[in-house]
Scaffold this motif. Structure first.
Motif, PDB file in Angstrom:
ATOM      1  N   HIS A   1       4.772   0.065  -0.007  1.00  0.00           N
ATOM      2  CA  HIS A   1       5.505  -0.736   0.979  1.00  0.00           C
ATOM      3  C   HIS A   1       4.567  -1.749   1.616  1.00  0.00           C
ATOM      4  O   HIS A   1       3.348  -1.641   1.516  1.00  0.00           O
TER       5      HIS A   1
ATOM      6  N   ASP B   1       0.755   5.021   1.908  1.00  0.00           N
ATOM      7  CA  ASP B   1      -0.006   5.719   2.944  1.00  0.00           C
ATOM      8  C   ASP B   1      -0.921   6.774   2.323  1.00  0.00           C
ATOM      9  O   ASP B   1      -1.935   7.147   2.913  1.00  0.00           O
TER      10      ASP B   1
ATOM     11  N   HIS C   1       0.847  -1.206   0.000  1.00  0.00           N
ATOM     12  CA  HIS C   1       0.000   0.000   0.000  1.00  0.00           C
ATOM     13  C   HIS C   1       0.872   1.242   0.000  1.00  0.00           C
ATOM     14  O   HIS C   1       2.052   1.174   0.319  1.00  0.00           O
TER      15      HIS C   1
HETATM   16 FE   LIG Z   1       2.212   2.290   5.637  1.00  0.00          FE
END
Ligand SMILES: [Fe+2]
Length: 311
Positions: A227, A129, A127
């Motif tokens: 990540h 952020d 994903h």
């Molecule tokens: Fe994250």
């Protein structure tokens, strides 16, 4: 992305510019970061006493383990001392406390072998952020509390810095998440039914980068990096800390990493606290980011980086 800066002497502005271009920064353990590790480490060891926290998963029913984390994590996250320790890190790392805002630190646990991967110890699928309503100028700070190894680290997937991933971030609104799903984390022990943004196409996890530092080593990366949590096969639970920062000048100027595929709504901008006095970002600035009323098509844009250095 093409570079990992080790113990860089660049100032914060130049560092942010590189982070917005996808580069990573790694620092050796220093006093302030070690202090942030020592504080929760004591809390972790007390919570699991007399067990070794890294191996407690082998002795406890998973419900009991989750209950310990459900008490431990918020205590650390909201402790006034945690904020103090973060300020010291920002100071030591050359950030202007008057212009740098941070959010409360999180404590992450990645258990071995899929013992607990949901809810309070969520194992993050790949994903960004920024799919979770983080602004393009958010910098993530990540710190291991115990020594880590490749088998219980976190991973970056660098090809996706400039390659969009089809995803369903349109389902995510940070304000809704806060109202509904966040508080229920500890109830999700066997499976996690909370709606989270995910890739909607196969993600090629390799090549991937795992950065292994000592305890108190520090890793900085852009919120736009793809990540994930490495499936833990190390035999030991990983405990790590992370927190996030934004620089108010970048917030106001809408500088940051390019947004190539995020269409979530809402904003985390109301979470950040000013380094000097813990004041929040003024609402007239926050509304620049409160995209709750906008549609996905409005959201895909490319905020200007501090300069146009190439990837
Ligand atoms: Fe994250």
């Amino acid at each position: 992305m093409n570079a990992i800066f080790f113990d860089s002497r660049l100032n914060d502005e130049a560092r942010r510019e590189h982070l917005y271009n996808g580069q990573l920064f790694v620092y050796s353990p220093c006093g302030s970061v070690l202090a942030l590790c020592t504080f929760p480490k004591g809390m972790i060891e007390e919570a699991f006493s007399p067990l070794d926290p890294r191996e407690a998963q082998y002795s406890l029913p998973v419900e009991e383990y989750a209950a310990i984390l459900a008490k431990l994590k918020p205590t650390f996250i909201h402790h006034p001392k945690s904020k103090e320790l973060i300020r010291e890190i920002l100071r030591e790392m050359g950030c202007d406390l008057n212009r740098t805002y941070f959010d409360v630190p999180r404590m992450r646990t990645a258990t071995h072998g899929g013992y607990l991967t949901s809810g309070i110890a969520y194992a993050f699928h790949p994903h960004r952020d920024t799919w979770y309503s983080a602004p393009a100028c958010q910098v993530n700070w990540w710190i291991p509390v115990y020594d880590i190894e490749s088998e219980n680290a976190m991973a970056f997937h660098p090809r996706y810095w400039s390659q969009p991933v089809r995803n369903d971030s349109h389902i995510y609104n940070y304000d809704d998440w806060n109202r509904t799903s966040r508080q229920t984390a500890a109830q999700h022990i066997k499976a996690d039914t909370r709606k989270q943004p995910r890739p909607q196409e196969p993600v090629e996890l390799d090549p991937q980068i795992r950065i292994i530092t000592k305890v108190g080593g520090l890793l900085l990366f852009s919120a736009a990096q793809l990540h994930s949590t490495v499936p833990n096969t190390s035999g030991r639970t990983r405990f790590s800390l992370d927190f996030r920062t934004v620089h108010i000048d970048d917030v106001v100027a809408k500088r940051g990493a390019p947004n190539i595929d995020s269409v979530c709504t809402g904003t985390t901008m109301r979470d950040y606290l000013r380094g000097t006095d813990l004041c929040r970002i003024p609402e007239d600035i926050v509304v620049l980011y409160d995209t709750s009323a906008q549609t996905g098509a409005d959201l895909l844009h490319h905020p200007a980086a501090l300069s146009d250095s190439s990837h």
